[in-house]
Design a protein around this motif. Sequence first.
Motif, PDB file in Angstrom:
ATOM      1  N   ALA A   2       0.937  -0.980  -0.079  1.00 46.89           N
ATOM      2  CA  ALA A   2      -0.013  -0.114   0.071  1.00 46.89           C
ATOM      3  C   ALA A   2       1.147   1.505  -0.022  1.00 46.89           C
ATOM      4  O   ALA A   2       0.661   1.842  -0.643  1.00 46.89           O
ATOM      5  CB  ALA A   2      -1.047   0.065   0.680  1.00 46.89           C
ATOM      6  N   GLU A   3       2.051   1.203   0.956  1.00 50.05           N
ATOM      7  CA  GLU A   3       2.907   2.337   1.232  1.00 50.05           C
ATOM      8  C   GLU A   3       3.732   2.609  -0.281  1.00 50.05           C
ATOM      9  O   GLU A   3       3.874   4.039  -1.040  1.00 50.05           O
ATOM     10  CB  GLU A   3       3.615   2.387   1.786  1.00 50.05           C
ATOM     11  N   LEU A   4       3.107   1.457  -0.845  1.00 49.65           N
ATOM     12  CA  LEU A   4       4.433   1.942  -2.377  1.00 49.65           C
ATOM     13  C   LEU A   4       3.419   2.262  -3.062  1.00 49.65           C
ATOM     14  O   LEU A   4       3.856   3.162  -4.161  1.00 49.65           O
ATOM     15  CB  LEU A   4       5.106   0.090  -2.377  1.00 49.65           C
ATOM     16  N   VAL A   5       2.409   1.843  -3.370  1.00 45.80           N
ATOM     17  CA  VAL A   5       1.035   1.989  -3.959  1.00 45.80           C
ATOM     18  C   VAL A   5       1.426   3.742  -3.913  1.00 45.80           C
ATOM     19  O   VAL A   5       0.955   4.175  -4.945  1.00 45.80           O
ATOM     20  CB  VAL A   5       0.118   1.285  -4.008  1.00 45.80           C
ATOM     21  N   GLU A   6       1.085   3.675  -2.642  1.00 41.92           N
ATOM     22  CA  GLU A   6       1.268   5.331  -2.658  1.00 41.92           C
ATOM     23  C   GLU A   6       2.160   6.512  -3.298  1.00 41.92           C
ATOM     24  O   GLU A   6       1.703   7.509  -2.967  1.00 41.92           O
ATOM     25  CB  GLU A   6       0.520   5.426  -1.005  1.00 41.92           C
ATOM     26  N   ARG A   7       3.112   5.747  -3.146  1.00 43.89           N
ATOM     27  CA  ARG A   7       4.907   6.473  -3.624  1.00 43.89           C
ATOM     28  C   ARG A   7       4.230   6.848  -5.049  1.00 43.89           C
ATOM     29  O   ARG A   7       5.267   7.273  -6.090  1.00 43.89           O
ATOM     30  CB  ARG A   7       5.616   5.513  -2.841  1.00 43.89           C
ATOM     31  N   ASN A   8       3.484   6.121  -5.112  1.00 46.34           N
ATOM     32  CA  ASN A   8       4.029   5.620  -7.236  1.00 46.34           C
ATOM     33  C   ASN A   8       2.892   6.485  -7.669  1.00 46.34           C
ATOM     34  O   ASN A   8       2.147   6.061  -8.214  1.00 46.34           O
ATOM     35  CB  ASN A   8       4.034   3.893  -7.319  1.00 46.34           C
ATOM     36  N   ASN A   9       1.936   7.138  -6.467  1.00 45.97           N
ATOM     37  CA  ASN A   9       0.769   8.564  -7.248  1.00 45.97           C
ATOM     38  C   ASN A   9      -0.115   7.218  -7.631  1.00 45.97           C
ATOM     39  O   ASN A   9      -0.952   7.952  -8.505  1.00 45.97           O
ATOM     40  CB  ASN A   9       1.361   9.202  -8.742  1.00 45.97           C
ATOM     41  N   GLY A  10      -1.000   6.455  -6.702  1.00 47.22           N
ATOM     42  CA  GLY A  10      -1.901   5.717  -6.673  1.00 47.22           C
ATOM     43  C   GLY A  10      -1.822   4.471  -7.704  1.00 47.22           C
ATOM     44  O   GLY A  10      -2.899   4.094  -8.170  1.00 47.22           O
ATOM     45  N   ILE A  11      -0.581   4.610  -8.615  1.00 46.51           N
ATOM     46  CA  ILE A  11      -0.632   3.839  -9.403  1.00 46.51           C
ATOM     47  C   ILE A  11      -0.397   1.874  -9.145  1.00 46.51           C
ATOM     48  O   ILE A  11       0.323   2.224  -8.314  1.00 46.51           O
ATOM     49  CB  ILE A  11       0.063   3.899 -10.507  1.00 46.51           C
ATOM     50  N   GLY A  12      -0.534   0.827  -9.626  1.00 43.75           N
ATOM     51  CA  GLY A  12      -0.541  -0.132  -9.418  1.00 43.75           C
ATOM     52  C   GLY A  12       0.896  -0.272  -9.514  1.00 43.75           C
ATOM     53  O   GLY A  12       1.546   0.413 -10.657  1.00 43.75           O
ATOM     54  N   LEU A  13       1.952  -1.059  -9.568  1.00 48.62           N
ATOM     55  CA  LEU A  13       3.625  -1.928  -9.309  1.00 48.62           C
ATOM     56  C   LEU A  13       3.374  -2.587 -10.895  1.00 48.62           C
ATOM     57  O   LEU A  13       4.753  -2.414 -10.918  1.00 48.62           O
ATOM     58  CB  LEU A  13       3.799  -2.296  -7.994  1.00 48.62           C
TER      59      LEU A  13
END
Length: 669
Positions: free
Chosen positions: A453-464
């Motif tokens: 969830a934190e990584l997705v949030e860092r990615n501007n809410g886009i899936g990884l």
Amino acid sequence: MTKTQLDVDQTLALKSHLNLSRNDVDFLKSFQKEYVHIPNRNVIREHAHTLLPEIEECREKRGIMVESLKETTILTISRLFDQLTRMNKSLPLNLTYKYKTGHDGAGGQSVYKASDNPMSDPNIFSKMYVPLSLSDTNTQEILWKNETPNSAFFTRPLALIAEKESGDLIRFINESFEPQEKHLKENGLSFEHNGQKYKVSIVIEDSMKDMKVRTIESGLGGADCLMCFTRQSDWKNKEKIEDGSAFQITRTAEKTLKLYDEMVADSGEIKKTKNDYGTRAGLTTEPISSSDHHYITLTHQYINGTTWFLNIFYRVKANLLTWAIRGERNQEKLRKAKDSILTFIQEKTGLKLDQVDSSAGHTGTSTTGQQGRRFFSHELREKVIGSLPTKHQGQMNKLMQMYSVILRAVSSTQLINVIELKTLAQEFCLFVVNELSWVEYNLTVHNLIFHSAELVERNNGIGLGELSEEALESCNKDVRNYREFLARKTGHIPNLTDSQSKRERKTSSSHVMAGINEDEVLLVFARPRHVPNLASVLPNLISLSLDVVGVSFFAVESFLTQMPLIDDFTFYFMFDIHQQYTTHVSETYSDVWRWEKLLEKMRHFDIKIPVVHTAINQVQHDFQRDFWQKRHVTVNLDKKECGYTRRFSIQTPARDEKERARKLIFNSF
């Protein structure tokens, strides 16, 4: 009749996609000369050489690598410029270019006999990168975007070395490329193209590394997690789970390097004492990379996640509800349970899981990323769960359902509702604490559940999904095939050079660097006749209704293939009462799996197709058995003046799960 003209890019794309030899191209040129003009072989060869970067030998002639990452990057960007120019797109002077990179070793490679061949074992270590996007720095407008960032066709080689993966080799790769990558990220590029000077900022994501490589690079061989400082005991602490800040990503390469400077002795060894995790934080060796390793290995999530669930299944089947299995008697019970589970799953689903992969030299596992996707799919879940005692099936079904939804959302490339993702991840953690307290997480599952969830949030809410390591992993077989079938065997370096050239040309010509009409060229021999190209007229169509007479299945297939955004499909097939029903049935049904492929991603469909009046023919039986039961599609028999039709419409109990996944992936649908 108009004669089609293929330029060198399109010809090279065709040659690379079909793995055609020069003689094959010459035959195709003569065979199609009345319809298609193909350039001469010397023109193709000269153009192909312009696509390749300069390379040099390395590691005592055990491998090759590009001489300059800067020049290689300029070459790729220049080719993108050419493609955008052909599409009549204006190029701003300030641009941002993004790519992902990584490195990994692969076994099962051939060792060819040669007097100067330094290759002693069947391993090739490769470093590659994948272009992701090119955008306007000022407006953030995306000018070019890689729509399939995990395809092997987009992967470009930077180094191929015939050595087994090791700390020394990884150090060499990082010392060779990380300074160049750092310079590109800090200073960008400034170069001229077609008489115009451009300034390009560079964004590099070093996401294509598996957990073994990350552990070696970080030096954290004793750490419970490479992204946070928590211990395994914390992962099932209910208070910390409910505390939204307890599992934040706080480890960085800078902190690890500082810790190493504090902990290293004069001898170069790490100072270790009993129960010193609080001070040493799992540090075991010198860090050899400046990467923070804040990524999730998505392909390995499917592989290691499947292994984690299977380990739970084995213990449940053996009625050994503890993670550490001790004693010869208990070990034997676990082995029998494992054999029973794997045999049942293979018989019911065809999945060959958690077994030694003999194709890779008796190392590794038979579980692949694709098998992992099928393992977690709703269609197979009931069969997989059926291997367990009845009293545990509901529990395991819920656990797999939550894990599957989280993994599919994180693996997507769509906008994700991060709050909903955090809620579901917390629900998963609490379920493990309350219902399966004896289960222990492995590192891969921990990263997904606690950090995605934190990584997705860092990615501007886009899936990884764009950052997956799948592209690199999928190139292993290409390197093996190129070395075996499309490269010289006269020496080790020529063999690797030809493999690198084939890999580079296929990438640069077939997708990233090709002409804008390349797909048209590749499909010209396969497209059904008299089917209009709707994609160019209605590219954003999401709902389609067809009332047709006498159309074949292949025409319908072409319609839907051209328009992948269609989510709502109505298809009423009408036929002439004076013609044989069976003719229409065979033309309209085709193979059931092809219908399934077309309809599996649609939320709604309503189709009417003809059936023979007498009972159920074999094709109808296949529909009901193989597809409609999976999707729980209602079937109604309608009698019309012209005969009988079958009407299929979607109403599935799996709707709640699918809707939840959609809600998770899309903020607004």
